[in-house]
Design an enzyme around this catalytic site. Structure first.
Site, PDB file in Angstrom:
ATOM      1  N   GLU A 227       9.705  15.563  15.740  1.00  0.00           N
ATOM      2  CA  GLU A 227      10.184  15.469  14.366  1.00  0.00           C
ATOM      3  C   GLU A 227       9.501  16.545  13.533  1.00  0.00           C
ATOM      4  O   GLU A 227       8.275  16.608  13.487  1.00  0.00           O
ATOM      5  CB  GLU A 227       9.830  14.084  13.812  1.00  0.00           C
ATOM      6  CG  GLU A 227      10.356  13.855  12.423  1.00  0.00           C
ATOM      7  CD  GLU A 227      10.031  12.452  11.918  1.00  0.00           C
ATOM      8  OE1 GLU A 227       8.870  12.026  12.029  1.00  0.00           O
ATOM      9  OE2 GLU A 227      10.948  11.804  11.387  1.00  0.00           O
TER      10      GLU A 227
ATOM     11  N   LYS B 191       0.843  -1.198   0.000  1.00  0.00           N
ATOM     12  CA  LYS B 191       0.000   0.000   0.000  1.00  0.00           C
ATOM     13  C   LYS B 191       0.878   1.247   0.000  1.00  0.00           C
ATOM     14  O   LYS B 191       1.543   1.555   0.978  1.00  0.00           O
ATOM     15  CB  LYS B 191      -0.896   0.046   1.237  1.00  0.00           C
ATOM     16  CG  LYS B 191      -2.002   1.083   1.059  1.00  0.00           C
ATOM     17  CD  LYS B 191      -2.631   1.527   2.355  1.00  0.00           C
ATOM     18  CE  LYS B 191      -1.898   2.667   2.988  1.00  0.00           C
ATOM     19  NZ  LYS B 191      -1.877   3.919   2.187  1.00  0.00           N
TER      20      LYS B 191
ATOM     21  N   GLU C 209       9.561   1.074  10.858  1.00  0.00           N
ATOM     22  CA  GLU C 209      10.560   2.123  10.580  1.00  0.00           C
ATOM     23  C   GLU C 209       9.846   3.441  10.807  1.00  0.00           C
ATOM     24  O   GLU C 209       8.982   3.823  10.020  1.00  0.00           O
ATOM     25  CB  GLU C 209      11.065   2.043   9.126  1.00  0.00           C
ATOM     26  CG  GLU C 209      11.801   0.763   8.777  1.00  0.00           C
ATOM     27  CD  GLU C 209      13.190   0.655   9.378  1.00  0.00           C
ATOM     28  OE1 GLU C 209      13.607   1.572  10.122  1.00  0.00           O
ATOM     29  OE2 GLU C 209      13.856  -0.355   9.126  1.00  0.00           O
TER      30      GLU C 209
ATOM     31  N   CYS D 151      13.376  10.632   7.297  1.00  0.00           N
ATOM     32  CA  CYS D 151      13.399  10.126   8.674  1.00  0.00           C
ATOM     33  C   CYS D 151      14.797  10.226   9.270  1.00  0.00           C
ATOM     34  O   CYS D 151      14.944  10.265  10.478  1.00  0.00           O
ATOM     35  CB  CYS D 151      12.909   8.691   8.711  1.00  0.00           C
ATOM     36  SG  CYS D 151      13.766   7.647   7.525  1.00  0.00           S
TER      37      CYS D 151
HETATM   38  P1  NAD Z   1       1.898   8.020   8.338  1.00  0.00           P
HETATM   39  O1  NAD Z   1       2.179   7.226   9.562  1.00  0.00           O
HETATM   40  O2  NAD Z   1       0.832   9.036   8.403  1.00  0.00           O
HETATM   41  O3  NAD Z   1       1.503   7.055   7.130  1.00  0.00           O
HETATM   42  C1  NAD Z   1       2.345   6.028   6.695  1.00  0.00           C
HETATM   43  C2  NAD Z   1       1.526   4.998   5.943  1.00  0.00           C
HETATM   44  O4  NAD Z   1       0.628   4.354   6.854  1.00  0.00           O
HETATM   45  C3  NAD Z   1       0.646   5.575   4.835  1.00  0.00           C
HETATM   46  O5  NAD Z   1       0.639   4.681   3.734  1.00  0.00           O
HETATM   47  C4  NAD Z   1      -0.726   5.612   5.490  1.00  0.00           C
HETATM   48  O6  NAD Z   1      -1.775   5.511   4.549  1.00  0.00           O
HETATM   49  C5  NAD Z   1      -0.687   4.388   6.357  1.00  0.00           C
HETATM   50  N1  NAD Z   1      -1.621   4.395   7.499  1.00  0.00           N
HETATM   51  C6  NAD Z   1      -2.090   5.482   8.158  1.00  0.00           C
HETATM   52  N2  NAD Z   1      -2.934   5.092   9.134  1.00  0.00           N
HETATM   53  C7  NAD Z   1      -2.978   3.735   9.109  1.00  0.00           C
HETATM   54  C8  NAD Z   1      -3.667   2.745   9.871  1.00  0.00           C
HETATM   55  N3  NAD Z   1      -4.461   3.077  10.887  1.00  0.00           N
HETATM   56  N4  NAD Z   1      -3.473   1.442   9.581  1.00  0.00           N
HETATM   57  C9  NAD Z   1      -2.645   1.101   8.570  1.00  0.00           C
HETATM   58  N5  NAD Z   1      -1.985   1.979   7.802  1.00  0.00           N
HETATM   59  C10 NAD Z   1      -2.136   3.294   8.071  1.00  0.00           C
HETATM   60  O7  NAD Z   1       3.296   8.635   7.924  1.00  0.00           O
HETATM   61  P2  NAD Z   1       3.614   9.650   6.707  1.00  0.00           P
HETATM   62  O8  NAD Z   1       3.162  10.985   7.122  1.00  0.00           O
HETATM   63  O9  NAD Z   1       3.163   9.066   5.420  1.00  0.00           O
HETATM   64  O10 NAD Z   1       5.215   9.556   6.710  1.00  0.00           O
HETATM   65  C11 NAD Z   1       6.002  10.358   7.493  1.00  0.00           C
HETATM   66  C12 NAD Z   1       6.592   9.570   8.670  1.00  0.00           C
HETATM   67  O11 NAD Z   1       7.290   8.421   8.205  1.00  0.00           O
HETATM   68  C13 NAD Z   1       7.606  10.349   9.450  1.00  0.00           C
HETATM   69  O12 NAD Z   1       7.382  10.215  10.821  1.00  0.00           O
HETATM   70  C14 NAD Z   1       8.939   9.683   9.088  1.00  0.00           C
HETATM   71  O13 NAD Z   1       9.940   9.802  10.044  1.00  0.00           O
HETATM   72  C15 NAD Z   1       8.521   8.278   8.901  1.00  0.00           C
HETATM   73  N6  NAD Z   1       9.530   7.576   8.096  1.00  0.00           N
HETATM   74  C16 NAD Z   1      10.357   6.660   8.693  1.00  0.00           C
HETATM   75  C17 NAD Z   1      11.328   6.010   7.961  1.00  0.00           C
HETATM   76  C18 NAD Z   1      12.239   4.990   8.590  1.00  0.00           C
HETATM   77  O14 NAD Z   1      12.795   4.202   7.851  1.00  0.00           O
HETATM   78  N7  NAD Z   1      12.423   4.974   9.894  1.00  0.00           N
HETATM   79  C19 NAD Z   1      11.455   6.277   6.613  1.00  0.00           C
HETATM   80  C20 NAD Z   1      10.612   7.217   6.039  1.00  0.00           C
HETATM   81  C21 NAD Z   1       9.636   7.849   6.792  1.00  0.00           C
END
Ligand code: NAD
Length: 452
Positions: free
Chosen positions: A356, A154, A229, A263
């Site tokens: 963050e 997804k 992650e 991240c």
């Molecule tokens: P997010 O948590 O809002 O969404 C991430 C994904 O999860 C999206 O595809 C979203 O549709 C899905 N999602 C949201 N709610 C869900 C639920 N209840 N059940 C299942 N899936 C759900 O994050 P974002 O805003 O898309 O990304 C930014 C964040 O990602 C930042 O905090 C960043 O640090 C983190 N990030 C971490 C890494 C790492 O490797 N540690 C890498 C990139 C980004």
């Protein structure tokens, strides 16, 4: 049927309108993946390897198209986007080495033979955020497929286009139907079904710490495997004995790359007090020199933020009372722009030091000595990444061992290589991706004793 508009963040123009996958369609895809799994795990190791290499070659042949799609969908600079598509190709080539090397053990026992197998888990659900749509997807699906799993993926609501194209390329390369499916949809619908559907045996989630905790709690109900992650608040630690010119010249790229939506962004720069003023003097021209603008231009170093809502969130970290040291530039006109911004926080509890930002805002903080630097670096719930600048090898190693983070670099800002492990300490995550053990995150170890 629900649809969503994909918007170019540099122009605010609609790129395309997409249908979102429903819960029922998600279930059907998961069941297809489950059925496809029986044949996929039985594909001879050499043949599975060859299919992954063909998939890698298809990505390579379409690298420019994938990169241009990412520029239009995510506002990534063209240079970054080419690297990202190339990373998918490389992860697939690396993964192609897995099927023929998925070695078990033969363990000495009395009265027979004892051997271990690394069995595939079954269906793996990969949930991807919007900041690096291509690489983060591949770090999950590459090794998962290689180890004999089928994958449902997804993409984030805002950035589905490259993932959809990767799904098509897999089919064109000969990966069988149902083995790798891309399901653009909502987290609360599609992502949620990955967590709740019993046929999905593992969820690989990259995203915010907040949602990650929910996913982990949901997976606990079925003792479902999970890799997380999550967020970061990484430190770039600059000691007085470092090459200050280089440390200052590179610091902007350690935090403003991908407009800070990384991240691993080194969003706290810790500078030894004796060189604090000198470092800021050197940092200012480096920050003003970051080329912010049209992401499709070859010379651009920083593009826009992903959306208007995200820009408003980033801007909320710079309050009227915030001490702004200096800022870089941003273009006029449409687009979700925010300039590179350097702030000097008043107290360790300032939001800009604890949360963050995920945008181009960096806080610079002085420290006294080595112990103080490590203490401040670790004064966060996160632990993903970080950099250490010093010309003293002993100090580099001591501080590397002292900082609680999964990915550190000394005298550089690199975090990610597909053949080295990647992941976070503390609330930055759980488990590791990539590296020599990538396949083990997608297998169960089975022990078999055969009486002789
Ligand atoms: P997010 O948590 O809002 O969404 C991430 C994904 O999860 C999206 O595809 C979203 O549709 C899905 N999602 C949201 N709610 C869900 C639920 N209840 N059940 C299942 N899936 C759900 O994050 P974002 O805003 O898309 O990304 C930014 C964040 O990602 C930042 O905090 C960043 O640090 C983190 N990030 C971490 C890494 C790492 O490797 N540690 C890498 C990139 C980004």
């Amino acid at each position: 049927m629900t649809t969503t508009q994909v918007v170019n963040p540099a122009t605010e123009q609609v790129v395309t309108t997409l249908e979102l996958v429903s819960a029922a369609e998600t279930d059907a895809a998961i069941e297809r993946a489950q059925r496809a799994g029986a044949d996929w795990r039985a594909v001879a190791p050499g043949d599975r390897a060859r299919l992954l290499r063909r998939f890698a070659e298809a990505v390579d042949a379409n690298l420019e198209q994938l990169a241009q799609l990412e520029v239009a969908n995510a506002g990534h600079t063209i240079g970054n986007a080419r690297w990202e598509a190339g990373n998918v190709r490389d992860v697939l080539h690396f993964a192609a080495g897995i099927p023929e090397r998925l070695l078990g053990n033969q363990i000495p026992v009395a009265g027979g033979v004892d051997i271990t197998f690394h069995e595939p888990l079954g269906v793996v659900g990969v949930i991807v955020p919007w900041n690096f749509p291509m690489p983060i997807a591949a770090w999950g699906f590459g090794p998962a497929l290689a180890a004999g799993n089928t994958v449902v993926l997804k993409p984030a609501e805002l950035t589905p286009l490259t993932a959809i194209r990767l799904g098509e390329l897999a089919l064109e390369a000969g990966v069988p139907e149902g083995v790798f499916q891309v399901l653009p949809g909502k987290g609360s619908v599609v992502g949620r079904r990955f967590v709740t559907h019993p046929a999905v045996r593992k969820v690989v989630f990259t995203g915010s710490t907040e949602v990650g905790k929910e996913i982990m709690a949901g997976c606990a109900r079925q003792v479902k495997r999970v890799t997380l992650e999550l967020g970061g608040k990484s430190a770039n630690i600059v000691f007085a004995d470092a090459d200050l010119e280089r440390a200052a010249a590179t610091a902007p790229y350690g935090v403003f790359d991908n407009a800070g939506q990384d991240c691993c962004a080194r969003s706290r720069i810790l500078v030894q007090r004796s060189v604090f003023d000198r470092f800021l003097e050197l940092l200012e021209p480096a920050v003003r020199g970051v080329r912010v603008g049209d992401p499709s231009a070859e010379s651009t170093e920083m593009g826009p933020l992903i959306s208007a809502a995200h820009r408003a969130r980033v801007a909320s970290f710079v309050e009227p009372s915030t001490k702004v040291a200096f800022t870089g530039t941003q273009p006029d006109g449409p687009g979700f722009w925010y300039p590179p911004t350097v702030v000097l926080p008043d107290a360790p509890s300032d939001r800009v030091l604890t949360e963050e930002v995920f945008g181009p805002v960096v806080a610079v903080v002085p420290f006294e000595d080595e112990a103080d630097a490590v203490r401040i670096a670790n004064d966060t719930e996160y632990g993903l990444s970080g950099s250490i600048w010093t010309n003293n090898v002993g100090r580099a190693l001591r501080v590397s061992r002292g900082v609680e983070a999964g990915n550190l670099s000394v005298n550089s800002h690199s975090s990610v290589r597909y053949w080295t492990p990647f992941g976070g300490f503390k609330q930055s995550g759980l488990g590791r991706e990539l590296g020599p053990d990538a396949a083990l995150a997608f297998t169960e170890t089975k022990n078999v004793f055969i009486a002789t």
